[in-house]
Design a protein around this motif. Structure first.
Motif, PDB file in Angstrom:
ATOM      1  N   GLU A 117      45.835  38.975  43.961  1.00 28.13           N
ATOM      2  CA  GLU A 117      45.738  38.720  44.826  1.00 28.13           C
ATOM      3  C   GLU A 117      44.997  40.237  46.505  1.00 28.13           C
ATOM      4  O   GLU A 117      44.219  39.885  46.788  1.00 28.13           O
ATOM      5  CB  GLU A 117      46.821  38.727  45.834  1.00 28.13           C
ATOM      6  N   MET A 118      45.506  41.399  45.803  1.00 26.56           N
ATOM      7  CA  MET A 118      44.663  42.653  46.035  1.00 26.56           C
ATOM      8  C   MET A 118      43.257  42.487  46.028  1.00 26.56           C
ATOM      9  O   MET A 118      42.263  43.178  46.298  1.00 26.56           O
ATOM     10  CB  MET A 118      46.073  43.511  46.328  1.00 26.56           C
ATOM     11  N   LEU A 119      42.965  42.355  44.633  1.00 23.95           N
ATOM     12  CA  LEU A 119      42.163  41.939  44.336  1.00 23.95           C
ATOM     13  C   LEU A 119      41.040  41.179  44.734  1.00 23.95           C
ATOM     14  O   LEU A 119      39.444  41.740  44.866  1.00 23.95           O
ATOM     15  CB  LEU A 119      41.902  42.825  42.721  1.00 23.95           C
ATOM     16  N   GLU A 120      41.402  40.332  45.076  1.00 20.11           N
ATOM     17  CA  GLU A 120      40.318  39.169  45.705  1.00 20.11           C
ATOM     18  C   GLU A 120      39.839  39.187  47.031  1.00 20.11           C
ATOM     19  O   GLU A 120      38.927  39.329  47.507  1.00 20.11           O
ATOM     20  CB  GLU A 120      41.468  37.905  45.158  1.00 20.11           C
ATOM     21  N   ILE A 121      41.650  40.191  47.902  1.00 19.63           N
ATOM     22  CA  ILE A 121      40.627  39.997  49.235  1.00 19.63           C
ATOM     23  C   ILE A 121      40.173  41.558  49.613  1.00 19.63           C
ATOM     24  O   ILE A 121      39.685  42.056  50.750  1.00 19.63           O
ATOM     25  CB  ILE A 121      41.977  40.313  49.966  1.00 19.63           C
ATOM     26  N   THR A 122      40.188  42.606  48.604  1.00 19.39           N
ATOM     27  CA  THR A 122      39.172  43.265  48.347  1.00 19.39           C
ATOM     28  C   THR A 122      37.747  43.128  47.748  1.00 19.39           C
ATOM     29  O   THR A 122      37.287  44.211  47.790  1.00 19.39           O
ATOM     30  CB  THR A 122      40.382  44.955  48.103  1.00 19.39           C
ATOM     31  N   GLY A 123      37.403  42.188  47.370  1.00 15.74           N
ATOM     32  CA  GLY A 123      36.652  42.261  46.924  1.00 15.74           C
ATOM     33  C   GLY A 123      35.711  42.000  45.653  1.00 15.74           C
ATOM     34  O   GLY A 123      34.628  43.160  45.084  1.00 15.74           O
ATOM     35  N   LEU A 124      37.573  42.680  44.673  1.00 10.39           N
ATOM     36  CA  LEU A 124      36.932  43.081  43.379  1.00 10.39           C
ATOM     37  C   LEU A 124      36.961  41.923  42.112  1.00 10.39           C
ATOM     38  O   LEU A 124      37.077  42.738  41.629  1.00 10.39           O
ATOM     39  CB  LEU A 124      37.700  44.183  43.494  1.00 10.39           C
ATOM     40  N   SER A 125      37.255  40.855  41.922  1.00  6.15           N
ATOM     41  CA  SER A 125      37.724  39.353  41.472  1.00  6.15           C
ATOM     42  C   SER A 125      37.500  39.892  40.534  1.00  6.15           C
ATOM     43  O   SER A 125      37.429  39.613  39.318  1.00  6.15           O
ATOM     44  CB  SER A 125      37.932  38.272  42.250  1.00  6.15           C
ATOM     45  N   ALA A 126      35.162  40.220  40.554  1.00  6.70           N
ATOM     46  CA  ALA A 126      34.329  39.537  39.136  1.00  6.70           C
ATOM     47  C   ALA A 126      33.934  40.929  38.771  1.00  6.70           C
ATOM     48  O   ALA A 126      33.351  41.699  38.057  1.00  6.70           O
ATOM     49  CB  ALA A 126      32.833  39.579  40.091  1.00  6.70           C
ATOM     50  N   PHE A 127      35.117  42.150  39.110  1.00  2.29           N
ATOM     51  CA  PHE A 127      34.959  43.581  38.459  1.00  2.29           C
ATOM     52  C   PHE A 127      36.418  44.422  37.924  1.00  2.29           C
ATOM     53  O   PHE A 127      36.072  45.656  38.052  1.00  2.29           O
ATOM     54  CB  PHE A 127      34.822  44.435  40.061  1.00  2.29           C
ATOM     55  N   LEU A 128      37.535  43.664  37.046  1.00  2.20           N
ATOM     56  CA  LEU A 128      37.851  43.547  37.060  1.00  2.20           C
ATOM     57  C   LEU A 128      38.268  44.920  35.115  1.00  2.20           C
ATOM     58  O   LEU A 128      38.124  45.576  35.207  1.00  2.20           O
ATOM     59  CB  LEU A 128      38.980  42.508  35.903  1.00  2.20           C
ATOM     60  N   LYS A 129      36.619  44.464  35.333  1.00  3.54           N
ATOM     61  CA  LYS A 129      36.747  45.078  33.704  1.00  3.54           C
ATOM     62  C   LYS A 129      35.704  46.883  33.451  1.00  3.54           C
ATOM     63  O   LYS A 129      35.880  46.975  32.930  1.00  3.54           O
ATOM     64  CB  LYS A 129      36.466  44.820  32.071  1.00  3.54           C
ATOM     65  N   HIS A 130      35.490  46.487  35.562  1.00  2.00           N
ATOM     66  CA  HIS A 130      34.480  47.993  35.408  1.00  2.00           C
ATOM     67  C   HIS A 130      34.951  49.044  35.744  1.00  2.00           C
ATOM     68  O   HIS A 130      36.329  48.930  35.839  1.00  2.00           O
ATOM     69  CB  HIS A 130      33.601  47.050  36.927  1.00  2.00           C
TER      70      HIS A 130
END
Length: 249
Positions: free
Chosen positions: A116-129
């Protein structure tokens, strides 16, 4: 009950010539309030934040967070610094999950919150970066998501956007406003940028030069929700001029 209650806090650094950093600080922050601490360089803004975080101890006075004395750092007080300080060998997901994982929580306990925190901070597409693959602004997003995943009741932010370029800084300010509107976490935001303080905060405490004192408390009269466009209004610029005079004085 106040989220943060500070009464007659003093901080003096000992030495051949002792340095009096803070003098008789009184400050109250309510749950869910967004407060900016503003003042000239060297006035003790970061020192006060470090006392609340538990990184340093006051020379005298009372400091309570959620009605409990601050003795040491704790997970209920998340801190975001100017540099995100990510683990360079861990990817975005691993950095965000690091805190609860080290605390002994199972993945099922923190996975939903972290996502949820990754989603609201706009990071959902960068999990493996890895951090090296991210811009400065994106790394700060990871730092914010990491603190929020811990479920901290109070977020302490020490000039978190100070190292970013102007355009990235504006986008991060808008992101933080969006996150705060969704979560209503109590935030104490240290900055020397008047525009930033007015745009973000409900209340601004203006500090004087060392020894740092609370010179003025200002309730920001600009309605929420706010956007970058609000920084061009007469109400915004009038308040900015008033604060600038106080800081110069």
């Amino acid at each position: 009950m106040s989220a943060i209650s500070i009464n007659k806090i003093n901080k003096t650094y000992p030495g051949v010539t002792p340095v009096r950093a803070l003098e008789d600080i009184d400050l109250t922050i309510n749950p869910g309030e967004f407060v900016a601490l503003l003042g000239p360089s060297g006035c003790g803004k970061s020192t006060l934040l470090n006392l609340i975080a538990g990184f340093e101890k006051a020379t005298s006075g009372t400091l309570l967070v959620n009605n409990k004395p601050v003795q040491k750092p704790g997970p209920e007080r998340g801190v975001v610094f100017q540099e995100a300080a990510l683990f360079p060998w861990l990817n975005v997901w691993e950095n965000v999950a690091f805190g609860p994982k080290v605390a002994g929580k199972s993945k099922s306990e923190y996975e939903d919150r972290a996502m949820e925190m990754l989603e609201i901070t706009g990071l959902s597409a960068f999990l493996k970066h890895l951090p090296v693959q991210l811009s400065g602004g994106m790394r700060q997003r990871v730092g914010i998501a990491r603190v929020l995943t811990l479920g901290s009741e109070v977020l302490l932010m020490d000039e978190p956007f100070g190292a970013l370029d102007a355009q990235t800084r504006l986008s991060m300010q808008e992101l933080l406003l969006s996150v705060w509107h969704k979560l209503r976490t109590t935030i104490l935001f240290v900055t020397h940028d008047i525009d930033e303080a007015i745009l973000l905060a409900d209340t601004i405490y203006v500090m004087s030069a060392r020894p740092g004192k609370i010179a003025t408390k200002i309730t920001v009269p600009i309605d929420r929700p706010r956007t970058i466009e609000d920084t061009t209004t007469e109400a915004f610029n009038s308040l900015k001029r008033e604060i600038l005079k106080q800081i110069r004085h």
